[in-house]
Design an enzyme around this catalytic site. Structure first.
Site, PDB file in Angstrom:
ATOM      1  N   LYS A 277      49.676  45.721  27.354  1.00  0.00           N
ATOM      2  CA  LYS A 277      50.344  44.575  26.121  1.00  0.00           C
ATOM      3  C   LYS A 277      51.744  45.298  26.264  1.00  0.00           C
ATOM      4  CE  LYS A 277      46.294  42.711  24.213  1.00  0.00           C
ATOM      5  NZ  LYS A 277      45.576  42.463  23.137  1.00  0.00           N
ATOM      6  N   ARG A 312      38.690  47.989  25.722  1.00  0.00           N
ATOM      7  CA  ARG A 312      38.901  46.829  26.727  1.00  0.00           C
ATOM      8  C   ARG A 312      40.204  47.093  27.694  1.00  0.00           C
ATOM      9  NH1 ARG A 312      41.230  41.687  26.941  1.00  0.00           N
ATOM     10  NH2 ARG A 312      39.870  40.120  27.631  1.00  0.00           N
TER      11      ARG A 312
END
Length: 335
Positions: A277, A312
């Site tokens: 991210k 994840r």
């Protein structure tokens, strides 16, 4: 005023006799941090907790789609989209998606998504999302023995995925986007992950604001867990995710990461999805998402050190190696 209890998680063999196990897993705590809005935190021995709070923090978490939660689990990200922030378009072709699924054989769960939820992404029509995901899930199911998760906000997409062989529903809107989603989750019996997001993908990064991001996200997830229970979804089938990067600034993300263990107070398995991210690139000096693997692994290990049961990630092979070595170094376990 609400009180919030965050276990101060520790690892290793030097465990005091009065320490408590965290969520039936690999870590423990002898003290907790008690948080209250508008007041400085205080530290309290774990032995002084009420029976109800101690039970919520220590009780072993139920299996998720047959996977025990007593060791860290890896969820592999497989986006069958043209525009995901990290790998947009690479696995849109079903053949390429299946090849990538095989390459992620070291994962415990495969998470298949047909709608990008990157900042600024627009909604994909249900029929198109189903066409992207259901055939891929069906093909993977024919050779993948483990759980498959469908990453969607839409009940019709989730139903098609379950029909194709998916086992878990991963809803980034925590059942708030589609009114039919709660009923589907209740009736299907599938585990469901409830993720926090402030706003929708198109607007969530415009101007995110919180009074106290850690406590605000906790309260929101607690309310969503209760709503799910009221809809007929037992807590035993619920996973929670604080939603790193979904309507959060860099500082919001860091505050959540440093306080992750608070969310064990919800009594559900905890999922962390921070892989590649933007904040990792910002802090780590990696402009391209594909260059953020080292930072992503570091964040995954930081989460596991706070007892996160599921991480994840995109980079399954590298994360699996890191988790294996981390466990060997911190607990002496070599498998």
């Amino acid at each position: 005023m609400n009180l919030y209890v965050r276990p101060l998680v520790q690892m290793g063999r030097a465990r005091p006799a009065d320490a408590l196990p965290l969520a039936g897993g690999w870590s423990w705590f002898s003290h907790v941090e008690v948080l209250e809005r508008g007041r400085p935190p205080t530290m309290v021995p774990a032995r002084d907790l009420s029976d109800a709070i101690a039970h919520r923090l220590t009780a072993p978490r139920p299996d998720v789609a047959g996977l025990s939660m007593d060791i860290p689990r890896l969820m592999g990200i497989l986006n069958v989209t043209p525009d995901s922030f990290s790998d947009g378009g690479r696995y849109l072709d079903p053949g390429a998606a299946i090849v990538q699924a095989r390459a992620m054989a070291a994962a415990d769960i495969l998470d298949i998504g047909g709608e990008s939820t990157r900042p600024g992404a627009v909604t994909v029509p249900e029929a198109e999302e189903i066409a992207r995901t259901a055939p891929v899930i069906s093909a993977i199911r024919s050779e993948w023995p483990g759980p498959i998760s469908i990453d969607t906000r839409k009940a019709a997409v989730a139903q098609a995925a379950l029909d194709a062989g998916a086992d878990v529903i991963n809803d980034v809107a925590a059942l708030t986007y589609d009114p039919a989603m709660a009923g589907l989750c209740a009736e299907s019996g599938a585990p469901v992950c409830l993720m926090h997001a402030q706003g929708d993908p198109e607007t969530m990064q415009d101007a995110p604001h919180y009074d106290d991001v850690l406590l605000d996200v906790y309260d929101w997830l607690e309310a969503r867990v209760r709503a799910a229970e009221a809809a007929g979804i037992p807590r035993e089938r619920i996973v929670v995710d604080p939603g790193i990067g979904f309507g959060k600034t860099v500082q919001h993300n860091l505050a959540l990461l440093s306080g992750l263990s608070l969310f064990h107070g919800l009594g559900c398995p905890l999922l962390l999805g921070a892989s590649r991210k933007r904040f990792i690139g910002t802090l780590g000096g990696a402009e391209m998402a594909t260059e953020r693997m080292p930072g992503s692994v570091a964040v995954a290990l930081a989460g596991i050190a706070q007892g996160v049961q599921i991480v994840r990630v995109h980079d399954i092979v590298e994360t699996r190696q890191a988790v294996t070595l981390w466990r060997a170094a911190t607990t002496g376990e070599s498998a």
